[in-house]
Write an enzyme that holds these catalytic residues in place. Structure first.
Site, short mmCIF file in Angstrom:
data_model
loop_
_atom_site.label_atom_id
_atom_site.label_comp_id
_atom_site.label_asym_id
_atom_site.label_seq_id
_atom_site.Cartn_x
_atom_site.Cartn_y
_atom_site.Cartn_z
N HIS A 187 33.26 43.13 43.28
CA HIS A 187 34.51 42.51 42.82
C HIS A 187 34.99 41.51 43.88
CE1 HIS A 187 38.55 41.86 41.37
NE2 HIS A 187 38.15 42.37 40.23
N SER B 57 42.40 37.30 33.48
CA SER B 57 43.54 37.10 32.58
C SER B 57 43.19 37.28 31.10
CB SER B 57 44.19 35.72 32.82
OG SER B 57 44.64 35.62 34.16
N GLY C 233 44.35 37.43 37.63
CA GLY C 233 45.74 37.76 37.90
C GLY C 233 46.66 36.54 37.92
N LYS D 145 42.53 48.66 39.24
CA LYS D 145 42.74 48.27 40.64
C LYS D 145 43.59 49.35 41.35
CE LYS D 145 41.99 43.52 39.29
NZ LYS D 145 42.22 42.10 39.52
N GLU E 276 37.80 40.86 44.95
CA GLU E 276 38.81 41.39 45.87
C GLU E 276 38.15 42.16 47.01
OE1 GLU E 276 41.23 43.23 42.85
OE2 GLU E 276 41.76 41.23 42.13
N GLU F 26 33.70 36.73 36.73
CA GLU F 26 35.15 36.64 36.92
C GLU F 26 35.47 35.45 37.84
OE1 GLU F 26 37.20 40.69 36.26
OE2 GLU F 26 36.52 40.65 38.32
N ASN G 266 39.91 47.65 34.56
CA ASN G 266 39.92 47.86 36.00
C ASN G 266 41.38 47.99 36.44
OD1 ASN G 266 39.73 47.78 38.77
ND2 ASN G 266 38.94 45.68 38.88
P1 13P Z 1 43.31 40.27 35.45
O1 13P Z 1 42.90 40.66 34.06
O2 13P Z 1 44.58 40.92 35.91
O3 13P Z 1 43.28 38.78 35.63
O4 13P Z 1 42.18 40.86 36.45
C1 13P Z 1 40.84 40.59 36.20
C2 13P Z 1 40.01 41.42 37.10
O5 13P Z 1 39.90 41.15 38.29
C3 13P Z 1 39.34 42.59 36.54
O6 13P Z 1 38.42 43.12 37.43
#
Ligand code: 13P
Length: 259
Positions: free
Chosen positions: A102, A220, A180, A12, A104, A174, A10
């Site tokens: 997600h 992560s 992150g 983003k 976010e 997640e 992803n």
């Molecule tokens: P990271 O791997 O940067 O922690 O992000 C995970 C994520 O939100 C994937 O959708």
């Protein structure tokens, strides 16, 4: 186990279409160098909307062993919805997967389980596969309610979706506190919730559906921790953010089975 692991990057809101072309070219080469075997894991890239056409052209033209998808979809079919992107537009660009739910989008765009459910249905209606994300914030984990919270999200997100469609979809667990942050859930933490999600699918549908659905861990994930996470029986892949932006790192994650 008959489920093929699925490793999805992803991206983003990173990479313009020129960056996407170079990342996908590098990824194709890195996968080849790593001896990637598509029968052992499925590799997927999920770039921003503006990159999808370039990714499609490159993957098809060079016959790269990659699927691609989108990070969001409109719950509407078409019409006066400024700024939204429809399922038919994504299907026409050859997207196999679309992410919904997600954290976010739940957090910054107020997306509810009801909307996540509507989007999942739209994805299926257009012949693509949803990657439905769920996961708890830190306070919920500290209160020991992470399983209940996550299973509650998934139960609501799957409402009204047939067993045959659920069997084909992907769920990504997640935990928000691990996204992150460099803080990864332990493999046992990932297994606890992924196992609970599979059991919830068995309770809502049946054993065969639960055995077929693929459940990813995300948060992560890196080349250095993927092998341990993937050693757990109910973890069928990873949804990778930061580490998917580096071709070499993502290729290592995709080929975790070779380590
Ligand atoms: P990271 O791997 O940067 O922690 O992000 C995970 C994520 O939100 C994937 O959708």
């Amino acid at each position: 186990m008959s489920r093929t692991p699925i490793m999805a990057g992803n991206w983003k809101m990173n990479m313009d279409h020129l960056g996407a072309v170079s990342l996908v070219q590098d990824l194709g080469k890195a996968l080849e160098d790593a001896g990637y075997d598509p029968a052992r894991s499925e590799a997927v890239v999920i770039p921003p909307f503006t990159d999808i056409r370039s990714v499609q052209t490159l993957v098809e033209g060079d016959k790269l062993p990659l699927a691609w998808g989108a990070q969001d979809i409109s719950a509407h079919e078409d019409g006066a919805y400024t700024g939204e992107v429809s399922g038919s537009m994504l299907a026409k660009l050859g997207c196999s997967y679309v992410v919904t739910g997600h954290s976010e989008r739940r957090e910054y765009h107020g997306e509810t389980d009801e909307l996540v459910n509507a989007k999942a249905k739209k994805i299926i209606e257009h012949g693509m596969t949803p990657i439905i994300c769920c996961g708890e914030p830190l306070e919920v984990r500290k209160a020991g309610k992470h399983v209940e919270h996550t299973v509650g999200q998934i139960t609501a997100d799957l409402a009204g979706i047939d067993a045959a469609d659920v069997a084909k979809l992907v769920i990504a667990y997640e935990p928000i506190w691990a996204i992150g942050t460099g803080e990864t859930a332990t493999a046992d933490d990932a297994q606890e919730v992924c196992g609970a999600i599979r059991k919830a699918v068995a309770d809502l549908y049946d054993e065969a559906t639960a055995e077929s659905v693929r459940i990813q861990y995300g948060g992560s994930v890196k080349a250095g921790n993927v092998v341990e996470i993937m050693s757990k029986p109910d973890v069928d892949g990873a949804l990778v953010g930061g580490a998917s932006l580096k071709a070499g790192d993502f290729a290592q994650i995709v080929t975790f089975y070779a380590k």
